[in-house]
Design a protein around this motif. Structure first.
Motif, short mmCIF file in Angstrom:
data_model
loop_
_atom_site.label_atom_id
_atom_site.label_comp_id
_atom_site.label_asym_id
_atom_site.label_seq_id
_atom_site.Cartn_x
_atom_site.Cartn_y
_atom_site.Cartn_z
N ALA A 306 0.84 -1.21 0.00
CA ALA A 306 0.00 0.00 0.00
C ALA A 306 0.87 1.26 0.00
N VAL A 307 1.91 1.22 0.80
CA VAL A 307 2.84 2.36 0.83
C VAL A 307 3.51 2.53 -0.52
N LEU A 308 3.90 1.41 -1.12
CA LEU A 308 4.54 1.46 -2.44
C LEU A 308 3.61 2.08 -3.48
N LYS A 309 2.34 1.66 -3.47
CA LYS A 309 1.37 2.19 -4.43
C LYS A 309 1.19 3.69 -4.24
N MET A 310 1.05 4.11 -3.00
CA MET A 310 0.86 5.53 -2.72
C MET A 310 2.08 6.34 -3.17
N ARG A 311 3.25 5.85 -2.86
CA ARG A 311 4.47 6.57 -3.22
C ARG A 311 4.62 6.68 -4.74
N MET A 312 4.29 5.60 -5.46
CA MET A 312 4.40 5.64 -6.91
C MET A 312 3.38 6.60 -7.52
N GLU A 313 2.16 6.66 -6.96
CA GLU A 313 1.17 7.61 -7.45
C GLU A 313 1.63 9.04 -7.25
N VAL A 314 2.19 9.31 -6.08
CA VAL A 314 2.70 10.65 -5.81
C VAL A 314 3.83 11.00 -6.76
N LYS A 315 4.74 10.04 -6.96
CA LYS A 315 5.88 10.30 -7.86
C LYS A 315 5.41 10.52 -9.29
N ASN A 316 4.47 9.70 -9.75
CA ASN A 316 3.97 9.85 -11.12
C ASN A 316 3.31 11.21 -11.32
N GLU A 317 2.56 11.66 -10.31
CA GLU A 317 1.92 12.98 -10.40
C GLU A 317 2.98 14.08 -10.41
N GLU A 318 3.99 13.93 -9.56
CA GLU A 318 5.08 14.91 -9.54
C GLU A 318 5.80 14.94 -10.88
N ASP A 319 6.03 13.77 -11.46
CA ASP A 319 6.69 13.72 -12.76
C ASP A 319 5.83 14.37 -13.84
N ARG A 320 4.51 14.13 -13.77
CA ARG A 320 3.62 14.72 -14.77
C ARG A 320 3.66 16.24 -14.70
N LEU A 321 3.57 16.78 -13.48
CA LEU A 321 3.61 18.23 -13.32
C LEU A 321 4.98 18.79 -13.72
N LYS A 322 6.01 18.05 -13.38
CA LYS A 322 7.36 18.53 -13.71
C LYS A 322 7.55 18.60 -15.22
N TYR A 323 7.13 17.53 -15.92
CA TYR A 323 7.30 17.53 -17.36
C TYR A 323 6.37 18.53 -18.04
N LYS A 324 5.18 18.68 -17.47
CA LYS A 324 4.25 19.67 -18.02
C LYS A 324 4.85 21.07 -17.90
N GLY A 325 5.38 21.35 -16.72
CA GLY A 325 6.01 22.65 -16.51
C GLY A 325 7.22 22.84 -17.41
N MET A 326 7.94 21.75 -17.65
CA MET A 326 9.12 21.84 -18.51
C MET A 326 8.73 22.16 -19.94
N PHE A 327 7.67 21.47 -20.45
CA PHE A 327 7.23 21.73 -21.81
C PHE A 327 6.66 23.14 -21.95
N THR A 328 5.92 23.61 -20.92
CA THR A 328 5.38 24.96 -20.96
C THR A 328 6.51 25.98 -21.00
N LYS A 329 7.53 25.76 -20.22
CA LYS A 329 8.67 26.67 -20.20
C LYS A 329 9.36 26.70 -21.56
N ILE A 330 9.52 25.54 -22.19
CA ILE A 330 10.15 25.48 -23.51
C ILE A 330 9.32 26.25 -24.53
N ALA A 331 7.98 26.06 -24.46
CA ALA A 331 7.10 26.76 -25.41
C ALA A 331 7.21 28.27 -25.23
N ARG A 332 7.24 28.72 -23.97
CA ARG A 332 7.35 30.16 -23.71
C ARG A 332 8.69 30.69 -24.21
N GLU A 333 9.75 29.93 -24.01
CA GLU A 333 11.05 30.38 -24.47
C GLU A 333 11.07 30.48 -26.00
N GLU A 334 10.46 29.52 -26.66
CA GLU A 334 10.41 29.58 -28.12
C GLU A 334 9.59 30.77 -28.60
#
Length: 473
Positions: A306-334
């Motif tokens: 259960a702890v593993l599942k929760m941690r992976m969900e949190v990490k996946n969400e963090e990765d999604r937001l991180k990559y989303k923010g990264m792509f947005t930043k790239i688009a703004r720079e372009e």
């Protein structure tokens, strides 16, 4: 003068280089001796193999502690404190020197000479890998030969004069020291002093491994020591987990699992380490293996999953937001980069052309129109035939060429528009009654100027510039 002394041992010759300053000490079992040594080949160059002075640290040895190169005990026990002597030793005494030298070199660079986390002794490793890790020692191992040992005896301590460390104990003393060290490690672990606890566990493990190398593999005494060593290693890994040394935990537990696939606690600790480094698949497999080996761990395994599942969900969400923010930043720079780059236009465009060039171009265009009018007045024979293969443009043009239009297409309104433009362009220099454009090139200067009588020109003699021919289909 150097003294040559033949010891009462076959294959040994002693040469005293510097006499000692004190009386000969008493050597008994447990006596600790500190000395420098230099090992040389018996060739003309007296090639040096090892030198403790160059390594920056003297050698320590306990008499009666079954040191692998037992001839050294014989050599040292013949010396006085402060004495320097050279000993020639035959091959029968030097066969194990390459293995001893490997351990001494590892100690000199701060490495563990026992390699305690590998479940084979040094001799077994040598046969497994066919190398000691040093070219000169490998060569000496293949072809044993006599060696010269230059010894300098620095200090001698009796058993009661120093605190004995685990390496200075004999086998019986090491076995007795293991539970003491184990208890000290557990106490330090409970106090949260994990690094200190690891030192106690490691010292106990080294004691076990030293004794185990003298037992026959997989027999009862060896297996008993193996079980004790694995238990201490897992305690050591628990400390490493608290110290966030996850990959080292994976290494040690995997080593135990490879030798003992039924070690449930090893799977459990490795699963927790995998979870900490986001190895989801590996962690699940280890936890499920724990459940297979011990169904009584069902509640614990369920909690960990259960702890593993929760941690992976949190990490996946963090990765999604991180990559989303990264792509947005790239688009703004372009986008910002595009705004900073000015729009480039052709140098010939009117917006970038100098005013003088634009005015000159207009004058040339009007002069061309005058030339067309002159050609139209000269007679029908100079006008393109109506039957010629001519493609009529499909769009209105501001400046048409004679090839694009015919004089028959001109209308009075069109001629009047041309004349008005000519008059406006030359109004500052001539009167409206005699509008004559100033020639802009030698060819135009040779032509007859067009008078204001051009207003009487018939539509058939003109070529329009602003309108589409009337006969356009």
């Amino acid at each position: 003068m150097e003294d040559i002394v033949m010891l009462g041992v076959e294959g040994i010759k002693k040469t005293i280089l510097h006499g000692g300053t004190r009386e000969k000490p008493k050597f008994i079992t447990g006596t600790k001796v500190t000395f420098h040594f230099r090992t040389q080949l018996c060739n003309d160059d007296r090639t040096v193999i090892d030198d403790s002075k160059k390594a920056g640290m003297p050698m320590e040895m306990v008499i009666g502690n079954m040191f692998k190169l037992d001839v050294w005990e014989t050599l040292l026990m013949s010396m006085h404190i402060g004495e320097v002597a050279e000993f020639w030793c035959d091959v029968i005494h030097t066969g194990l020197y390459p293995i001893v030298a490997k351990s001494l070199r590892r100690i000199a660079v701060g490495k563990d000479p026992v390699d305690w986390h590998i479940h084979t002794c040094g001799m077994a490793n040598m046969f497994a890998y066919h190398s000691l890790g040093y070219d000169d020692l490998d060569e000496l191992q293949k072809e044993p030969q006599p060696l010269n040992f230059v010894m300098e005896l620095l200090k001698v301590q009796q058993p009661s004069e120093y605190d004995r460390e685990s390496w200075a104990l004999n086998d019986k003393e090491r076995v007795k020291a293991v539970p003491v060290l184990h208890g000290q490690g557990n106490k330090l672990f409970k106090q949260g002093r994990y690094e200190d606890a690891t030192l106690k566990y490691k010292e106990a493990i080294m004691c076990i491994k030293n004794v185990q190398t003298k037992e026959k593999a997989w027999e009862a005494p060896w297996l008993k020591l193996e079980k004790m060593g694995n238990m201490l290693t897992l305690n050591y890994c628990q400390c490493l987990l608290r110290m966030e040394e996850y990959y080292e935990v994976i290494e040690h537990t995997s080593d135990i699992i490879n030798q003992h696939p039924g070690a449930m606690k090893a799977f459990y600790l490795r699963g927790k380490a995998h979870m900490e480094v986001w190895n989801e698949v590996e962690a699940k497999e280890d936890f499920m293996r724990v459940l297979d080996l011990d169904p009584g761990m069902k509640k614990t395994v369920k909690k960990e999953l259960a702890v593993l599942k929760m941690r992976m969900e949190v990490k996946n969400e963090e990765d999604r937001l991180k990559y989303k923010g990264m792509f947005t930043k790239i688009a703004r720079e372009e986008e910002s980069l595009e705004l900073e780059i000015p729009e480039q236009t052709s140098p010939e465009s009117p917006e970038e052309a100098p005013l003088e060039e634009t005015a000159e171009a207009q004058t040339n265009s009007m002069q061309t129109t005058l030339e067309q009018i002159t050609l139209a007045q000269s007679g029908p024979e100079q006008t393109p035939s109506a039957s010629s293969d001519h493609v009529i443009p499909e769009h209105n043009t501001f400046l048409s060429t004679p090839e694009q239009t015919t004089r028959e297409a001109a209308t009075p309104e069109q001629l009047n528009a041309v004349q008005i433009l000519l008059e406006q362009s030359t109004s500052d220099e001539t009167s409206p009654q005699h509008a004559t454009p100033e020639p802009t090139c030698p060819e135009q200067a040779d032509q007859d100027p067009v008078s204001s009588d051009s207003e009487q020109t018939t539509p058939a003699q003109m070529t329009p510039e602003y309108s589409t021919p009337a006969n356009e289909t």
